[in-house]
Each structure stands twice: as structure tokens, then as C-alpha cells.
Write a protein that holds these residues in place. Structure first.
Motif, mmCIF file in Angstrom:
data_model
loop_
_atom_site.group_PDB
_atom_site.id
_atom_site.type_symbol
_atom_site.label_atom_id
_atom_site.label_comp_id
_atom_site.label_asym_id
_atom_site.label_seq_id
_atom_site.Cartn_x
_atom_site.Cartn_y
_atom_site.Cartn_z
ATOM 1 N N ASP A 19 0.827 -1.212 0.000
ATOM 2 C CA ASP A 19 0.000 0.000 0.000
ATOM 3 C C ASP A 19 0.857 1.256 0.000
ATOM 4 O O ASP A 19 0.565 2.212 -0.715
ATOM 5 C CB ASP A 19 -0.956 0.011 1.192
ATOM 6 N N ALA A 20 1.897 1.268 0.797
ATOM 7 C CA ALA A 20 2.809 2.418 0.811
ATOM 8 C C ALA A 20 3.507 2.551 -0.538
ATOM 9 O O ALA A 20 3.674 3.657 -1.052
ATOM 10 C CB ALA A 20 3.833 2.277 1.933
ATOM 11 N N PHE A 21 3.899 1.422 -1.105
ATOM 12 C CA PHE A 21 4.552 1.465 -2.405
ATOM 13 C C PHE A 21 3.606 2.006 -3.478
ATOM 14 O O PHE A 21 4.014 2.803 -4.317
ATOM 15 C CB PHE A 21 5.061 0.084 -2.826
ATOM 16 N N TYR A 22 2.358 1.581 -3.457
ATOM 17 C CA TYR A 22 1.424 2.013 -4.496
ATOM 18 C C TYR A 22 1.217 3.532 -4.459
ATOM 19 O O TYR A 22 1.123 4.171 -5.509
ATOM 20 C CB TYR A 22 0.090 1.277 -4.392
ATOM 21 N N GLY A 23 1.174 4.107 -3.283
ATOM 22 C CA GLY A 23 1.104 5.566 -3.183
ATOM 23 C C GLY A 23 2.319 6.219 -3.815
ATOM 24 O O GLY A 23 2.208 7.202 -4.556
ATOM 25 N N TYR A 24 3.488 5.662 -3.538
ATOM 26 C CA TYR A 24 4.728 6.147 -4.159
ATOM 27 C C TYR A 24 4.670 5.951 -5.675
ATOM 28 O O TYR A 24 5.033 6.839 -6.446
ATOM 29 C CB TYR A 24 5.932 5.406 -3.561
ATOM 30 N N TYR A 25 4.197 4.787 -6.113
ATOM 31 C CA TYR A 25 4.102 4.462 -7.535
ATOM 32 C C TYR A 25 3.246 5.484 -8.269
ATOM 33 O O TYR A 25 3.632 5.986 -9.327
ATOM 34 C CB TYR A 25 3.517 3.050 -7.690
ATOM 35 N N LEU A 26 2.090 5.816 -7.706
ATOM 36 C CA LEU A 26 1.224 6.806 -8.342
ATOM 37 C C LEU A 26 1.890 8.176 -8.398
ATOM 38 O O LEU A 26 1.725 8.908 -9.374
ATOM 39 C CB LEU A 26 -0.115 6.895 -7.613
ATOM 40 N N SER A 27 2.652 8.505 -7.373
ATOM 41 C CA SER A 27 3.335 9.812 -7.364
ATOM 42 C C SER A 27 4.412 9.885 -8.445
ATOM 43 O O SER A 27 4.777 10.971 -8.874
ATOM 44 C CB SER A 27 3.947 10.099 -5.986
ATOM 45 N N GLU A 28 4.908 8.740 -8.887
ATOM 46 C CA GLU A 28 5.902 8.678 -9.951
ATOM 47 C C GLU A 28 5.263 8.611 -11.336
ATOM 48 O O GLU A 28 5.961 8.484 -12.338
ATOM 49 C CB GLU A 28 6.820 7.460 -9.751
ATOM 50 N N HIS A 29 3.938 8.661 -11.365
ATOM 51 C CA HIS A 29 3.171 8.581 -12.615
ATOM 52 C C HIS A 29 2.141 9.701 -12.650
ATOM 53 O O HIS A 29 0.954 9.469 -12.782
ATOM 54 C CB HIS A 29 2.468 7.220 -12.728
ATOM 55 N N GLN A 30 2.581 10.923 -12.547
ATOM 56 C CA GLN A 30 1.683 12.083 -12.548
ATOM 57 C C GLN A 30 1.412 12.618 -13.945
ATOM 58 O O GLN A 30 0.388 13.246 -14.186
ATOM 59 C CB GLN A 30 2.263 13.202 -11.681
ATOM 60 N N ASN A 31 2.313 12.392 -14.873
ATOM 61 C CA ASN A 31 2.195 12.921 -16.220
ATOM 62 C C ASN A 31 1.155 12.133 -17.018
ATOM 63 O O ASN A 31 1.187 10.905 -17.056
ATOM 64 C CB ASN A 31 3.562 12.858 -16.918
ATOM 65 N N ARG A 32 0.225 12.836 -17.655
ATOM 66 C CA ARG A 32 -0.848 12.198 -18.410
ATOM 67 C C ARG A 32 -0.304 11.280 -19.514
ATOM 68 O O ARG A 32 -0.773 10.154 -19.683
ATOM 69 C CB ARG A 32 -1.767 13.259 -19.010
ATOM 70 N N THR A 33 0.669 11.745 -20.265
ATOM 71 C CA THR A 33 1.221 10.938 -21.352
ATOM 72 C C THR A 33 1.872 9.675 -20.810
ATOM 73 O O THR A 33 1.742 8.595 -21.399
ATOM 74 C CB THR A 33 2.223 11.756 -22.194
ATOM 75 N N CYS A 34 2.558 9.789 -19.693
ATOM 76 C CA CYS A 34 3.170 8.613 -19.068
ATOM 77 C C CYS A 34 2.100 7.592 -18.694
ATOM 78 O O CYS A 34 2.253 6.399 -18.956
ATOM 79 C CB CYS A 34 3.976 9.027 -17.835
ATOM 80 N N ARG A 35 0.996 8.064 -18.112
ATOM 81 C CA ARG A 35 -0.088 7.137 -17.742
ATOM 82 C C ARG A 35 -0.724 6.508 -18.976
ATOM 83 O O ARG A 35 -1.044 5.320 -18.976
ATOM 84 C CB ARG A 35 -1.142 7.851 -16.902
ATOM 85 N N VAL A 36 -0.921 7.293 -20.021
ATOM 86 C CA VAL A 36 -1.495 6.753 -21.255
ATOM 87 C C VAL A 36 -0.562 5.691 -21.844
ATOM 88 O O VAL A 36 -1.015 4.630 -22.292
ATOM 89 C CB VAL A 36 -1.778 7.879 -22.277
ATOM 90 N N LEU A 37 0.735 5.953 -21.834
ATOM 91 C CA LEU A 37 1.693 4.970 -22.347
ATOM 92 C C LEU A 37 1.695 3.705 -21.502
ATOM 93 O O LEU A 37 1.747 2.586 -22.042
ATOM 94 C CB LEU A 37 3.089 5.580 -22.428
ATOM 95 N N HIS A 38 1.635 3.833 -20.174
ATOM 96 C CA HIS A 38 1.542 2.655 -19.306
ATOM 97 C C HIS A 38 0.271 1.864 -19.616
ATOM 98 O O HIS A 38 0.305 0.634 -19.720
ATOM 99 C CB HIS A 38 1.531 3.070 -17.827
ATOM 100 N N PHE A 39 -0.835 2.564 -19.703
ATOM 101 C CA PHE A 39 -2.118 1.911 -19.983
ATOM 102 C C PHE A 39 -2.055 1.168 -21.322
ATOM 103 O O PHE A 39 -2.456 0.003 -21.408
ATOM 104 C CB PHE A 39 -3.237 2.959 -20.000
ATOM 105 N N THR A 40 -1.531 1.819 -22.340
ATOM 106 C CA THR A 40 -1.421 1.216 -23.666
ATOM 107 C C THR A 40 -0.517 -0.015 -23.638
ATOM 108 O O THR A 40 -0.855 -1.065 -24.191
ATOM 109 C CB THR A 40 -0.892 2.246 -24.677
ATOM 110 N N GLY A 41 0.627 0.114 -22.990
ATOM 111 C CA GLY A 41 1.545 -1.017 -22.896
ATOM 112 C C GLY A 41 0.941 -2.202 -22.173
ATOM 113 O O GLY A 41 1.081 -3.351 -22.607
#
Length: 110
Positions: free
Chosen positions: A11-33
Motif C-alpha cells: 500500500d505504501a509502495f502504491y502511493g509512491y508508484y502513483l506519485s511517480e506517474h503524474q504525467n498524463r502521457t506517461c499514464r497513457v503509455l503505461h495503460f497502452t503497454g
């Protein structure tokens, strides 16, 4: 030597993980991949074509790393927390899919 800065719970890691994925394009690329990981896994199983398994990590990591290096401008968490990072990627994918979190990276309710 023990690393006292390591995150000790998922749970602590997931909060950190989301904080490392704030950029919309980065999230779209993760989702696509991740979507392509599911597509190629399905095709490899359905068609019984083992060569398609080579595309699974290429799609998953390729899209994600482009997002980190060119848009988010940070180092992927995979290098330090490989299993939690993989689990978090799938969790983020499904939370984006159902609308629990947004692509715009505003503070998410994880």
C-alpha cells in the motif's frame, strides 16, 4: 548493509508508484503497454504461437519506459521494486479502466 529507506508495504509502495506517474502521457503509455500485454498474451495462447510471448515484455516495458524517460523524467520503480512495480502497473491499469483514478494524474484516491 540494510537499506532503511526501502518501502515495506505494498500500500505504501502504491502511493509512491502513483506519485511517480503524474504525467498524463506517461499514464497513457503505461495503460497502452499493459493493454498490449493482455492482447499479446491472449493471442499467444489462442493462436499457440510461442514467438508472440517475446512481445509481452517489449510492449509492457517499452511503452512504460518511454513514458518515464521522455515525459515523467524519472527512473522507473521497476529497477528497485520489480514485483511491486509489476503489480502496481496492473492495479493502475484496472483503476484507470474503471475510473477510480484519472489519466491526468491529480491526487488519486488509492
Amino acid at each position: 548493509m540494510k537499506d532503511d529507506n526501502r518501502i515495506r508495504s505494498f500500500d505504501a509502495f502504491y502511493g509512491y508508484y502513483l506519485s511517480e506517474h503524474q504525467n498524463r502521457t506517461c499514464r497513457v503509455l503505461h495503460f497502452t503497454g499493459t493493454l498490449l500485454v493482455f492482447v499479446f498474451s491472449f493471442l499467444a495462447l489462442y493462436l499457440s504461437e510461442t514467438y508472440l510471448w517475446w512481445f509481452v515484455p517489449v510492449m509492457g516495458y517499452g511503452f512504460a519506459w518511454v513514458g518515464h524517460f521522455f515525459y515523467e523524467k524519472n527512473k522507473p520503480a521497476t529497477f528497485k521494486y520489480p514485483l511491486w512495480s509489476l503489480a502496481s502497473d496492473f492495479r493502475m491499469f484496472f483503476e484507470l479502466l474503471i475510473g477510480k483514478i484519472s489519466f491526468d494524474g491529480q491526487r488519486d484516491k488509492a
